[in-house]
Write an enzyme that holds these catalytic residues in place. Structure first.
Site, PDB file in Angstrom:
ATOM      1  CG  ASP A  84      -2.124   4.732   4.009  1.00 44.50           C
ATOM      2  OD1 ASP A  84      -2.704   3.873   3.818  1.00 44.50           O
ATOM      3  OD2 ASP A  84      -0.907   4.761   4.750  1.00 44.50           O
ATOM      4  CD  GLU A  85      -3.757   2.335   7.463  1.00 46.82           C
ATOM      5  OE1 GLU A  85      -4.587   1.477   7.248  1.00 46.82           O
ATOM      6  OE2 GLU A  85      -2.626   1.979   7.774  1.00 46.82           O
ATOM      7  CE  LYS A  99      -2.221  -0.467   3.468  1.00 48.65           C
ATOM      8  NZ  LYS A  99      -2.971  -0.172   4.820  1.00 48.65           N
ATOM      9  CB  THR A 100       3.490   2.549   2.309  1.00 46.47           C
ATOM     10  OG1 THR A 100       2.624   1.929   3.430  1.00 46.47           O
ATOM     11  CG2 THR A 100       3.782   3.860   2.817  1.00 46.47           C
ATOM     12  CD  GLN A 118      -4.657  -4.321   7.329  1.00 47.89           C
ATOM     13  OE1 GLN A 118      -3.962  -3.879   8.063  1.00 47.89           O
ATOM     14  NE2 GLN A 118      -4.424  -4.383   6.109  1.00 47.89           N
ATOM     15  NE  ARG A 170      -0.189  -5.474  10.701  1.00 44.00           N
ATOM     16  CZ  ARG A 170      -0.542  -4.955   9.574  1.00 44.00           C
ATOM     17  NH1 ARG A 170       0.555  -3.826   9.200  1.00 44.00           N
ATOM     18  NH2 ARG A 170      -1.270  -5.350   8.889  1.00 44.00           N
TER      19      ARG A 170
END
Length: 705
Positions: free
Chosen positions: A219-220, A31-32, A250, A611
């Site tokens: 983002d998020e 994503k980032t 998430q 994670r």
DNA sequence: CCCTGCGCTTTTTTT
DNA sequence: AAGCGCAGGG
């Protein structure tokens, strides 16, 4: 992430540069990377960097994205302003600094954090009663937070409040809000609420702000709440170049008003949107990912998707039971120690490759103790410890009063710290005078000597204090902040104050060192910032905690990370320990009781599992201390769900529900059968009347033992 | 006005 | 186990 080139979906997300775009990105799918590449791509196509806005959820994420973007862009001329990358809250602060007067706030407004809010809530609750209800500050704050995140002002809250309890909260909310405004302060939720209000009431402000950018990236996105959603609409509505990236699996901030509906229904408000799915996970070893997948399918109402692992091999997660939390901490830390040294037969693992994740903030206690004993370096993220320290709050209160003397919470905090003979009685009189006059406390200080009810001499001391503050206020901006702080601290002799409060010399000394740390972080800020100012410094400390400190960064490089599952979102570690995997902790008892919340807890667990890159250990205990007494625990249903033991999971869930409702029934107000508390029971029966009487009648028929 | 000690309540997650 | 509010003595 070190995969050589972008895959097809990632490339599409990066190069679709105009119009709305929804990137549904599973955990560990890059994503980032997509966002930063996209920023670079936008600039490559000729967009002015500073006209790009990227919004992140945490400051840590913003900082990392800034670094990556700068790295990707390479060296650029000094005078080209970089893209704006910040959190929602910092964005709103910048907007409000430009327009606060429109809303009746000073542009030097203060920002109130949780503990300021608590002081305010306490006074707001003073002598407010509705029926027999009483409310604790914490309860009030969580209701206020809920209302604010829904966009409800006090009048609206009063309309919709149903039970007495909510009526009371709505009433206190109104008072709370009045004092906030009088103090020229915003709390965290206000930053969003008032920005939204600004945009809806003042089209010219909305126009000015939405004209600053050509592209907005978020983002998020799954954790966007209603206010943030509307703010985004206002900022991006004109050009419609809005790219949002998120994963509904998430979403873990529902309790704060985050609406998964926003990501699930993106197409409705942005019908021309392209949708790109990222489903290839580059992070976790296949067995870990498989457990995550198996866990999350237990949630209903989600975007159907299965992450594909690109990294085969690796060990399956380990599930380990311990006797109690001390054994858990001891064993986990010992294992970590061996890994660091390479004593477990494997290669030496750098400490920063390891994380211990937990649900609640009291869990790390045992681990901290053990880490210190074993001399394993660690950083505890969050916990708020630094800014909660008395000495830091004191010094910052001085600085806040210098910036904005109407800031009453801060003023009250320092008016008699260090002790200068202005006691509680005097302060009450002064506050009364201020209320009567309808002016801020600060404004009535000069009248003190003439006040009839104040003892002789007190008036002079008050004026002395006021002159002190004014003297330093006048010096603002004429000399470096750090110097001003040092000078002020010397003049009020804060060191002596510390020695008075903390009798033990070593304690006082370490507190003083904390203050020195604060001063040097002010100095660092002044070096770093483009236009340093007291306001800027206060803003940074309020919004970012201490993470801007470079030294902290360096510490993190050589330390095991301890943090909550919530703070772990967006991060990854080669080795992850998820501890306290028990019913009541994860899922948390409160969400089990409310029934609706378990799905979110499951997502939280999912976040934790995903994670991990290489290894994952999940641990639980047989018994755990609660209120001083050890209590038997039930292993978390999630452990069984991720192993496919669905029936066993159901049984655990049932046992937990039963256990918690028993405990709740035994608690205050319920049909308590604890014979021990007859004293408080009696008090209560006389304090509340009719409702409790019915309940206690039954109890009364079968009394003591 | 300031300090100390006692007893009572408290336990999600964060910007 | 720890923090807070209140009461009572200097």
């Amino acid at each position: 992430m070190s995969e050589p080139s972008l895959n097809r979906a990632q490339r599409e997300a990066v190069t679709t540069v105009s119009g709305p775009l929804l990137v549904l990105a599973g955990a560990g799918t890059g994503k980032t990377r997509v966002i930063t590449y996209r920023i670079a791509e936008l600039i490559r196509t000729g967009i002015t960097p500073s006209r790009i806005l990227a919004v992140t959820f945490t400051n840590k994420a913003a900082r990392e994205m800034r670094e990556r973007a700068l790295h990707l862009l390479g060296k650029r001329p000094r005078d080209v302003k970089p893209p704006e990358i910040s959190t929602f809250h910092s964005l709103c602060v910048r907007i409000l600094r430009r327009h606060a007067p429109l809303l009746g706030y000073p542009s030097e407004f203060s920002i109130y954090d949780r503990s300021d809010q608590e002081t305010l809530a306490r006074t707001a609750l003073r002598d407010v009663r509705v029926g027999q209800e009483t409310l604790r500050p914490g309860d009030l704050l969580s209701l206020i937070g809920k209302w604010k995140n829904l966009g409800h002002r006090p009048d609206r809250a009063e309309q919709i409040a149903e039970q007495d309890r909510e009526q009371l909260a709505a009433l206190a909310y109104a008072r709370y809000q009045t004092s906030l405004k009088a103090a020229g302060a915003f709390d965290f939720d206000d930053l969003l609420l008032c920005t939204e209000e600004l945009f809806s009431r003042f089209p010219e402000a909305r126009f000015a702000e939405s004209s600053r950018y050509d592209h907005v990236l978020v983002d998020e996105y799954q954790d966007t709440n209603d206010l943030q959603y509307r703010i985004l609409g206002a900022i991006a509505g004109r050009h419609r170049n809005l790219c949002v990236v998120g994963d509904d699996d998430q979403s873990i901030y529902g309790w704060r008003g985050a609406e998964v509906a926003h990501i699930l229904g993106f197409k409705r408000d942005w019908p021309e949107a392209r949708i790109v799915r990222l489903e290839e996970n580059y992070r976790s070893r296949a067995p870990i990912l498989q457990h995550a997948n198996q866990l999350i399918v237990h949630n209903g109402s989600r975007h159907e998707k299965t992450l594909r692992a690109t990294r085969d091999g690796g060990a399956p997660p380990r599930f380990v039971r311990f006797e109690d939390e001390n054994a858990e901490a001891e064993t986990v830390v010992r294992e970590i120690q061996q890994r660091l040294a390479g004593d477990d037969g494997g290669p030496r693992v750098p400490a920063s490759d390891i994380a211990i994740l937990f649900r609640t903030n009291e869990q790390p206690r045992a681990f901290e103790l053990e880490m210190r004993r074993a001399k394993v370096p660690y950083v505890l993220i969050g916990g708020m410890s630094f800014y909660d320290r008395k000495e830091v709050r004191d010094v910052l209160a001085y600085m806040r009063v210098l910036a904005n003397p109407s800031d009453e919470v801060s003023l009250l905090r320092i008016i008699n710290t260090p002790l200068r003979g202005i006691g509680a009685g005097t302060i009450e009189t002064l506050v009364g005078a201020a209320v009567e006059k309808g002016s801020p406390l600060w404004a009535v200080l000069p009248d003190a000597p003439a006040h009839p009810d104040l003892p002789h001499g007190v008036g002079e001391r008050i004026v002395g204090f006021q002159r002190l503050i004014e003297g330093y206020r006048a010096r603002l901006g004429t000399e470096p902040l750090a110097e001003l702080m040092t000078d002020l601290l010397r003049v009020i002799d804060y060191k002596a104050e510390l020695a008075r409060v903390y009798r033990e010399a070593s304690e006082a000394q370490s507190r003083w060192e904390t203050i020195e740390g604060l001063v040097s972080s002010a100095a660092l800020y002044e070096q770093r910032a483009e236009n340093p100012s007291l306001l800027g410094f206060l803003e940074e400390t309020a919004l970012t905690g201490r993470e801007d400190d470079r030294t902290d960064d360096r510490r993190e490089l050589h330390a095991v990370t301890l943090m909550t599952l919530h703070s772990a979102k967006g991060l990854e570690f080669p080795h992850v320990y998820m501890v306290g995997m028990e019913e009541g902790i994860l899922p948390h008892a409160r969400s089990v009781m409310e029934g609706r919340g378990v799905d979110e807890e499951r997502r939280l667990c999912y976040v934790g599992v995903t994670r991990a890159r290489e290894t994952l250990m999940l641990s639980f205990t047989r018994q755990r201390m609660k209120w001083g007494k050890p209590r038997a625990t039930i292993p978390s249903r999630f452990l069984m769900e991720m192993r496919g033991e669905t029936e066993k999971a159901k049984r655990a869930a049932e046992a937990a529900a039963q256990l918690f409702s028993q405990i709740a029934a035994a608690g205050p107000g319920g049909a308590g059968d604890k014979r021990g508390d007859k004293k408080s029971g009696d008090k209560r029966a006389t304090a509340r009347k009719p409702k409790a009487a019915a309940g206690s009648a039954r109890r009364g028929s079968r009394p003591q033992r």
